[in-house]
Design a protein around this motif. Structure first.
Motif, PDB file in Angstrom:
ATOM      1  N   ASP A   1      -4.447  -0.559  -9.376  1.00 33.48           N
ATOM      2  CA  ASP A   1      -5.331   0.591  -9.365  1.00 33.48           C
ATOM      3  C   ASP A   1      -5.464   1.063 -10.802  1.00 33.48           C
TER       4      ASP A   1
ATOM      5  N   THR B   1     -15.018   3.986  -7.072  1.00 35.46           N
ATOM      6  CA  THR B   1     -13.699   3.546  -6.604  1.00 35.46           C
ATOM      7  C   THR B   1     -12.858   3.224  -7.822  1.00 35.46           C
TER       8      THR B   1
ATOM      9  N   SER C   1      -9.728   1.260  -7.242  1.00 31.22           N
ATOM     10  CA  SER C   1      -8.893   0.109  -6.917  1.00 31.22           C
ATOM     11  C   SER C   1      -9.498  -1.129  -7.566  1.00 31.22           C
TER      12      SER C   1
ATOM     13  N   ILE D   1      -3.285   3.802  -3.241  1.00 35.07           N
ATOM     14  CA  ILE D   1      -2.899   3.032  -4.422  1.00 35.07           C
ATOM     15  C   ILE D   1      -2.174   1.784  -3.946  1.00 35.07           C
ATOM     16  N   THR D   2      -2.589   0.635  -4.451  1.00 35.67           N
ATOM     17  CA  THR D   2      -1.964  -0.616  -4.049  1.00 35.67           C
ATOM     18  C   THR D   2      -1.184  -1.184  -5.227  1.00 35.67           C
TER      19      THR D   2
ATOM     20  N   ASN E   1       0.856  -1.179   0.000  1.00 38.31           N
ATOM     21  CA  ASN E   1       0.000   0.000   0.000  1.00 38.31           C
ATOM     22  C   ASN E   1       0.890   1.226   0.000  1.00 38.31           C
TER      23      ASN E   1
END
Lengths: 145, 493
Positions: free
Chosen positions: B128, B186, B188, B70-71, B60
């Motif tokens: 993302d 979203t 993600s 943002i992953t 992360n």
């Protein structure tokens, strides 16, 4: 456009530019530091500094600018990128996720208690990249005339 | 080491930044670029083994928790593709150090190549969809630099086309992302996969899905969005062309694979849409591959056939077909890079891209000739070389779905591929030498053949090691077939 510098009647522009240049620079630094909690930051501060440099470029010429500020803007871009990447990398040594920033309160001489944040170093990198890239583009286009 | 997924992105970036400081020191440029790529490859191998033991790794960024920040997600799919791209770029840079002139090398060419790898690795790793756009821009901007370097007239003409197409595609990409955000709220990927089934108006998602397919189709050169590909690729110098052909279209295909299986498998329309695009791409690629006598163009149209075949496997969206698609994707990245290097050497020897000006190369350069022969058979999918297993699995998957047209077309396309590359072999390598070849690459052939030969050897080993690769491929497909695995790994409760 082969006019010699001393033959052009642009006294007003040149005199004003020198003064306005400093005002813009000071304002851009203010914007740069404002960036963390209010509008501003490295990107917009860098753009404004670059705008000040372009103003000098318009009022005088590229040679004068190179004499006054002998920077290699490509190297400046590289330096900015290096600062930004290294400040993002520091968190790896503390076993935190990439891009995690650190901050703390410090007692500074004269300024009193202030919060210092590693994000400011990252922003400094962005600031240098924006100036470097903008000036490289403008010089490249300008010199080919 | 919780930051492992970031290293394949950061190490090339760091090397590129170091190289920015000394553009004129060519030995340093070569050394740092090759060294950094080797280190990156070692890290990606470590990444593959860590993922195979511990499952999906996530970072992360900035320590913001998963659905909000943002992953970066390294599952087996992304780890395998990151390793493959890094290995390919390593061989291409090695090839380029002997291919380019010193003057060309001092124009930031390795910097651009490394940043291109940063973008590609980032696109493979990110979890993302807006970040995917950012990494697309990173490698696109590097590719603009690479395609225009050299400054020949045709290059400038084609780079304007390339630039326009990609700027328009990027604009569409942002619009599609905005629509998606407006609908679901979203960005993600894992969170999207969770929330998309809950959206009431599913037909909006079909529209957004098709918009994304168009964007990725433009990058991946799907018919009818392929028109820019042959022209702009053919003008690029060989190492650049190898890089573009091996990596850039495949990033588009990967993005379709990821978003389609995770997000947009929302009804039969998108599936039929993808199957039709895949079939058209294969057909146009087949026609192009046999129509031209220019060696570069023949291989470029072979890209389209491969993209079509992979896309067909993706569209079917079953365990077998996805395994085949991934297997074929990795194979095609390796072998396309090798083939572009090989035809670039042919052009460098004979000073012409036309088959009628070539001939008899194998008597003077036997190793070069046989390397090409192996690469050609591998591309066509002759067992036990690497192209075979991917196609076999895709065909099996198609037949299991009760479809016959697609699998037959894929088998037919193999014949066309075989014909087109054997044509190069027959006219280029066999027969009599047309004249004394004195191209600029003749003195460097001994050095150039080493990276090319090794890359083909890797591709062959990939084919022979299909059994050993299988557990990795299966693990890579798991989160695509069962999105819950991916969602759970990213959003830990």
């Amino acid at each position: 456009m082969n006019r010699k510098n001393d033959q052009v009647n642009d006294v007003i522009l040149q005199t004003a530019a020198v003064i306005i240049f400093f005002i813009i620079i000071v304002f851009s630094i203010n914007l740069f530091f404002a960036g963390h909690y209010s509008p501003g930051g490295g990107f917009i501060g860098g753009l404004m500094t670059a705008a000040a440099l372009v103003l000098l470029l318009l009022a005088f010429d590229s040679k004068t600018l190179a004499d006054v500020l002998p920077f290699d803007y490509r190297k400046m871009t590289a330096l900015g990128l290096a600062i930004a990447l290294l400040t993002s990398l520091h968190s790896i040594f503390w076993d935190r996720p990439f891009l995690t920033h650190a901050y703390g309160k410090f007692d500074l001489p004269l300024l009193g208690e202030q919060t210092l944040h590693t994000a400011i170093a990252f922003d400094l990198g962005v600031y240098l990249v924006v100036i470097g890239v903008t000036m490289t583009i403008i010089q490249t286009i300008g010199e080919s005339e | 080491m919780i930051n492992l997924p970031i290293f394949p992105i950061v190490i090339p970036a760091l090397a590129a930044i170091i190289l920015l400081f000394a553009p004129k020191q060519i030995r340093l440029q070569r050394g740092v670029a090759l060294g950094a790529l080797l280190v990156t490859f070692a890290v990606t191998v470590l990444l593959i083994f860590t993922v195979s033991q511990d499952g999906i790794l996530t970072v992360n960024l900035g320590n913001w928790p998963a659905p909000f920040g943002i992953t970066l997600v390294s599952d087996m799919l992304s780890a395998l593709l990151v390793a493959t791209s890094t290995l390919i770029v390593f061989f291409i840079v090695w090839f380029a150090t002997h291919y380019f002139s010193d003057a060309y090398e001092s124009n930031y060419v390795y910097v651009a190549m490394l940043f291109l790898l940063v973008g590609v690795n980032g696109a493979f790793t990110t979890g993302d969809i807006f970040n995917l756009f950012v990494f697309f821009e990173v490698f696109l901007i590097s590719s603009y630099v690479l395609i225009v370097l050299g400054g020949k007239g045709v290059q400038l003409r084609e780079s304007i086309k390339y630039l326009l197409v990609n700027v328009i595609a990027s604009a569409l990409f942002v619009m599609a992302v905005a629509l998606l955000y407006g609908t679901v709220g979203t960005l993600s990927l894992a969170d999207l996969a969770q929330k998309i089934p809950l959206v009431e108006n599913q037909s909006v998602l079909v529209v957004i899905g098709v918009l994304f397919m168009i964007v990725f189709g433009l990058k991946g050169a799907l018919v009818p969005l392929h028109y820019w590909l042959p022209g702009s690729y053919v003008v690029a110098p060989t190492p650049i062309l190898a890089m573009f052909g091996a990596l850039l279209t495949k990033v588009g295909v990967y993005s379709i694979l990821r978003t389609y299986t995770l997000l947009f498998d929302v009804g039969s329309f998108t599936q039929n849409f993808l199957i039709i695009l895949a079939v058209l791409t294969i057909v146009i690629g087949m026609i192009g591959a046999i129509a031209y006598n220019d060696v570069k163009l023949i291989i470029i149209y072979n890209i389209m056939i491969a993209v079509g075949v992979i896309l067909y496997g993706i569209a079917l969206n079953t365990q077998t077909s996805l395994e085949g698609a991934l297997y074929y994707l990795i194979h095609d990245m390796l072998i396309k890079a090798a083939l572009f290097m090989l035809v670039g050497m042919m052009i460098g020897i004979t000073k012409s891209g036309q088959l009628r000006d070539m001939g008899g190369l194998i008597t003077r350069f036997p190793l070069f000739g046989w390397t090409f022969f192996i690469a050609a058979l591998s591309l066509a999918g002759i067992p036990p070389l690497s192209g075979f297993f991917g196609k076999l699995l895709i065909v099996q998957g198609g037949v299991a779905e009760g479809s016959l047209f697609g699998p037959l077309l894929i088998l037919l396309s193999s014949l066309f591929v075989l014909f087109s590359v054997i044509k190069i072999f027959l006219y280029g390598f066999w027969g009599e030498e047309k004249r004394a070849y004195d191209g600029p690459l003749v003195p460097h052939m001994k050095k150039l053949i080493v990276p090319t030969f090794l890359l083909v050897a890797v591709a062959v080993a990939y084919g022979f090691g299909a059994e050993a690769m299988h557990p990795f491929i299966t693990q890579a497909i798991e989160p695509l077939v069962q999105p819950e695995i991916y969602i759970d790994a990213v959003i830990k409760e």
